[in-house]
Design an enzyme around this catalytic site. Structure first.
Site: not given
Lengths: 530, 538
Positions: A266, A296, A320, A340, A374-375, A392
């Site tokens: 990205q 959050h 983040d 992530d 990768d989740a 999330d």
């Protein structure tokens, strides 16, 4: 006879139209023909390049690439037809006209991408109008080129030969660019610089023609100056393309860009306006530091405040570190695993001082484990279960992301949820995308969860939705034991109440073989007025 | 440098640059399959005499879907005393698969449509394998969601754009769209058509179809003829129908029986509680998931790498001789009944005393297929239009496009993947096509396949790290006019004494449903011969 003399004769002949139609016996003319034909090659290459740059730029900025490419190509081809038709009105000074057209097309086509991008970013005018004006103008000029070259060559070559050669070089040029554009030019040079590159080539053809026919052009200083001027402007543009793009991007983001990088996954952009730090991923706002605590706190505490036994937490997405910051407020949490995909994200938020202040240095906590994978693949291999799981992910805006909101994915998460544990899912806006939100609720229920949907107002996003899911019924917490800026037990209880305009709608679960959520989400956000 | 030299070089530079950049080295890969050497060996017939004779009540030759279905049926009837002999190194036949570090991927058939109401035994099998939940014969059973093809299922590339679905609609005139609608109305009517006895015009398994001449006679003309007879003449629709014929039968619409072609569109009436009717069942390994779940049950009775070179029978028993290449010897199996679940085209070469009409029926032409698996470092860049689907087809291509092995994976991240590219070599006579399939080397095929795919994916050459070719010399019998209902299939279905023929080619349509039906039917007949009566699953 020397070559240049013959060229001069040819040029004057072209002017006076005195030389007989075809004279294949002239021994040296093939060289001139080759020169002109190679200019056809370059001209055709440039013509296609401008078309591709405009189409790609329009799809990049406006989306919907089918429509953009289709309309840009259509407008361009039509304009070329107009240009070809107009070429009959050029009766004298064919070579001079050719040079002028090359200069004009080089300048206009070469700068078009940069000017369009800047006008879009700085909102200088109606973008679509400017886009099609530019496409049309370039198309007309390009349409003029080939007929002119054919007429210049006509005196030297028999008609059948002429058409065969000119058109084959024309198509060869188009082929070369169509291969180079997606492989080399767009990815390595970028659209703006590619535009300048082809502008330079057009200006180069102008200079080349001036030199080839230099006997003819003796004394026409203005034309020479114009050609060199155009070449210089385009050269400067080529060099400054990177800077231009950054400038335009900073207008795009309203606030000054303080960090921008492109990871394999990205484009990450951080902006800052006084105290307001914003994160954009692929131009989509992820948070504003002014109100991210609302998001959050709402994401983490309604679920976690009720789990005094919770020891292990898992955060999927959210590189983040802001959700992790909230989780780490609970002393009973022994370990947090953050999964992530993008190492660039977690690296940035673990090292930049400004961002570390924002997430309370959560990403450097000894209680945190960061997994840049990768989740789904990680979950399939991971054996451990967790007391509290945060999903999330970005909104389900395409089929790939839609899989992360599907029945099988929630079943996979369920396997990793410890007894008595709880899962929380960010689930887009129940106000702007009401049907989508309740589809996610139905999906979690189809996967065997009991759900507790709720919502909170995050001014940067609007009314936002979350869903708690577990094997047991959920009760909002009586008290919050950790320091909070937004939530109180009363506000938390009220979040589970949905007013009439966000109330539950009947919804089908999001099954992989239909991915109805992706279609719904796309339709609802297209109609959302914000 | 002289001026003219400069000009010549300058003119050729862009060409040199583009040829260098657009031709990365060809990817390495294997060239497997192809019963070519074997056919030669069979014709020569120089096998040593069997060094051992084994006796077993029942023998199954061939471990494709038909052979495995027969074995499954025998076990359900309580008969465990049988052997399965398979020619290849692994079971599966046309449903075979392979696996590398990126994904499992098919070497042949890659999907199963939702089973029809008539496919009773297949539904039982799917339930047994855990793919179907609840009552197997329910009108709308619940299928395992991981096997239901994830959206988006298919897309087609035409004039530079990818469109969802297989029928081109962008930039297609209204007249052609109306023709599409008329075609699908006709197919819907045929799907619902029944004869006076209540039998469907086109059922699957096709043995349950109505024998009424008004439909059976369609086996006498080609699909192309039928389209033209009905005024369906647009190139777009013709391409679509021709694509479907090549995809299912390895045969062009101009050569396919109209009955077979219409059967493709009119037989499917399967529904699911949790999917749309047009959804298919698939897995990374294609139909290999069935083999993966079924074959291990018979691992102790399955012998691979065994070539049947002689089949004979007496009034009392039947026998088959096998060449075990790995052991360098031959072996004879004597059985009370044999289920021949290998392709019928091999029979005339091995069966001693095979009656001439059966031998003639066996000699029907078969279609050669090529299946290429491309291992990519990343998915191809998104082109204009619809994104990567499971099945991706290039309009106007002689090949059939590709399916994406990782499509069923839950992961959202773009990672390495395997594309399975299919090409039924239908554009030339089968014998010539087979010869070509055998003759071309891996680099030749790789160059052709990458050139074809680069029409839609400019980056395919750069991304492809391996390109493995699997050849099916005789993938399936070709349902040309007269094959299905001209008598030859009925001849094979009747069997030969103690040998029962079980293979999709016995039906004439190479479909998983037919293979399963033929396997179960042959097993039930063999059981009857052995004196075991059981309620038919069919």
């Amino acid at each position: 006879m020397s070559w240049s003399l013959r060229a001069a004769r040819l040029a004057s002949g072209a002017l006076a139209t005195k030389i007989p139609m075809s004279n294949p016996d002239l021994p040296a003319t093939p060289r001139l023909q080759l020169a002109l034909l190679s200019s056809v090659f370059v001209v055709a290459a440039c013509g296609l390049a401008y078309e591709l740059v405009a189409g790609a730029l329009a799809s990049y900025l406006l989306g919907d690439s089918v429509t953009q490419f289709s309309t840009v190509i259509g407008a361009y081809l039509f304009a070329m037809g107009v240009g070809s038709w107009l070429s009959k009105y050029i009766e004298r000074d064919l070579v001079g006209a050719f040079v002028r057209i090359e200069i004009a097309v080089g300048l206009l086509g070469g700068c078009a991408a940069a000017l369009l991008f800047i006008s879009f970013a700085a909102e200088l005018g109606p973008f679509r109008v400017l886009l099609y004006l530019a496409v049309f103008a370039v198309g007309v000029l390009v349409g003029l080129e080939i007929p002119l070259v054919m007429r210049i060559l006509r005196r030297e070559v028999a008609f059948n030969e002429l058409v065969a050669r000119v058109l084959s070089f024309d198509y060869l040029g188009a082929l070369a660019v169509s291969i180079l554009f997606p492989l080399l030019l767009a990815p390595h040079l970028g659209l703006v610089r590619t535009g300048f590159l082809f502008g330079l080539l057009n200006a180069g053809v102008a200079l080349w023609a001036l030199w080839l026919f230099r006997a003819e052009f003796a004394g026409r200083l203005a034309l020479k100056l114009a050609a060199w001027g155009a070449f210089a402007i385009l050269g400067a543009g080529f060099v400054a393309a990177g800077w231009l793009t950054t400038q335009a991007e900073s207008w795009l983001y309203a606030d000054p860009v303080i960090h921008a990088e492109t990871s394999p996954y990205q484009r990450i952009v951080i902006t800052r306006q006084r105290d307001d730090i914003r994160l954009f991923l692929n131009q989509n706002l992820q948070f504003s530091s002014q109100d991210e605590y609302r998001y959050h706190e709402a994401l983490v505490h309604p679920g976690l405040a009720n789990l005094p036994q919770a020891k292990r937490a898992l955060v999927l997405g959210g590189g983040d570190g802001l959700a992790v910051r909230e989780i780490l407020k609970y002393p009973q949490i022994e370990s947090v695993t953050l999964v992530d995909l993008d190492p660039a994200m977690t690296r940035l938020f673990a090292t930049a001082p400004l961002l570390r202040r924002l997430n309370g240095d959560a990403l450097n906590s000894p209680r945190l484990r960061i997994v840049n994978r990768d989740a789904v693949r990680w979950l399939e291999e991971e054996a451990q279960s967790y007391d509290f799981i945060v999903a999330d992910f970005p909104d389900p805006s395409n089929y790939s992301l839609g899989k992360l909101y599907s029945v099988p994915f929630y079943r996979l998460l369920k396997r990793h949820l410890a007894p008595g544990g709880r899962l929380v899912v960010q689930a887009t806006s129940p106000f702007y995308a009401r049907q989508s939100f309740w589809t996610v609720v139905a999906t979690l229920e189809d996967a065997g969860f009991k759900t507790a949907p709720y919502h909170a107002l995050v001014p940067s996003f609007g009314e936002w939705g979350f869903i708690l899911a577990g094997r047991e019924e959920y009760r909002p917490p009586e008290t919050f034991t950790v320091p909070l800026k937004f939530l109180t037990p009363e506000t938390a209880r009220a979040m589970f109440d949905f007013p009439a305009d966000m109330a539950r709608l009947p919804a089908e679960p999001n099954r992989l073989n239909q991915q109805n959520l992706v279609r719904l989400f796309e339709a609802e956000w297209r109609h959302a007025v914000r | 440098m002289r001026r003219r030299d400069f000009l010549a070089v300058a003119a050729s530079l862009p060409l040199i640059a583009c040829t260098k950049k657009s031709a990365p080295p060809l990817p390495p890969g294997t060239l497997s399959g192809g019963d070519f050497a074997l056919g030669h060996r069979l014709r020569a017939g120089d096998f040593p005499a069997p060094s051992e004779t084994r006796r077993v009540p029942l023998l199954i030759v061939g471990a494709g879907i038909a052979g495995l279905s027969a074995a499954w049926r025998l076990e359900r009837a309580g008969l465990r005393d049988f052997l399965i002999y398979e020619l290849e190194e692994a079971p599966g036949g046309n449903a075979r698969f392979a696996e590398n570090e990126v994904s499992a991927y098919p070497l042949g058939a890659h999907y199963l449509p939702l089973p029809t109401r008539e496919a009773r035994a297949l539904r039982e099998l799917l339930a047994d394998l855990g793919a179907l939940e609840g009552d197997p014969q329910a009108a709308r059973p619940h299928y395992d969601e991981r096997l239901l093809c994830a959206a988006p299922q298919e897309r087609v590339y035409r004039q530079g754009f990818w469109e969802e679905g297989l029928l081109p609609r962008l930039g297609v005139s209204r007249a052609v769209r109306e023709e599409y609608a008329r075609f699908f109305d006709l197919m819907q009517a045929l799907r619902e058509a029944r004869d006076e006895a209540g039998r469907r015009a086109f059922a699957l398994p096709l043995a349950f179809s109505s024998p009424a001449p008004r439909w059976r006679s369609l086996d006498g003309i080609t699909m192309r003829q039928w389209l033209f007879d009905h005024g369906l003449t647009s190139p777009e629709l013709y391409w679509y129908v021709d694509y479907c014929c090549r995809d299912d039968f390895g045969t062009r619409a101009a050569e396919t029986s109209a009955w077979a072609g219409l059967h493709y569109f009119a037989c499917r009436n399967g529904e699911a509680a949790n999917a749309a009717p047009e959804t298919v069942l698939t897995a990374p390994e294609g139909n290999g998931w069935i083999v993966k779940r079924l074959a291990p049950r018979f691992a102790d009775r399955l012998v691979t790498g065994a070539l049947a070179f002689r089949l004979a029978q007496t009034r009392r028993r039947a026998s088959a001789d096998f060449w075990l290449a790995a052991e360098g010897r031959s072996l004879r199996i004597e059985a009370e009944a044999i289920v021949w679940a290998a392709p019928p085209f091999m029979l005339p070469k091995v069966a001693a005393g095979l009656p001439a009409p059966i031998a003639a029926a066996c000699r029907a032409e078969t279609a050669p297929w090529l299946v290429a698996n491309l291992t990519l470092s990343a998915p191809p860049a998104a082109g204009a239009g619809a994104g990567l689907a499971w099945d991706n087809v290039l309009y106007g291509s002689p090949a059939l496009g590709y399916v994406v092995a990782t499509h069923q994976h839950l992961s959202a991240a773009p990672g390495p993947t395997v594309l399975t590219y299919y090409h039924a070599l239908a554009e030339m006579p089968p014998a010539a096509a087979r010869e070509l399939l055998l003759r071309r080397s891996q680099p030749e095929w790789a160059a052709l396949i990458l050139a074809e795919l680069s029409r839609a994916h400019a980056d395919i050459g750069r991304l492809t790290k391996r390109l493995d070719i699997h050849r099916h010399g005789h993938a399936m019998v070709r349902p040309v006019p007269g094959l299905l209902w001209g008598g030859s299939r009925a001849m094979l279905a009747a069997g030969w004494g103690r040998v029962f023929f079980a293979h999709a080619d016995v039906s004439g349509l190479s479909l998983c449903e037919e293979a399963n039906y033929r396997g179960v039917l042959a097993a039930e007949r063999a059981l009857a011969l052995l004196g075991q009566r059981a309620v038919s699953l069919l």
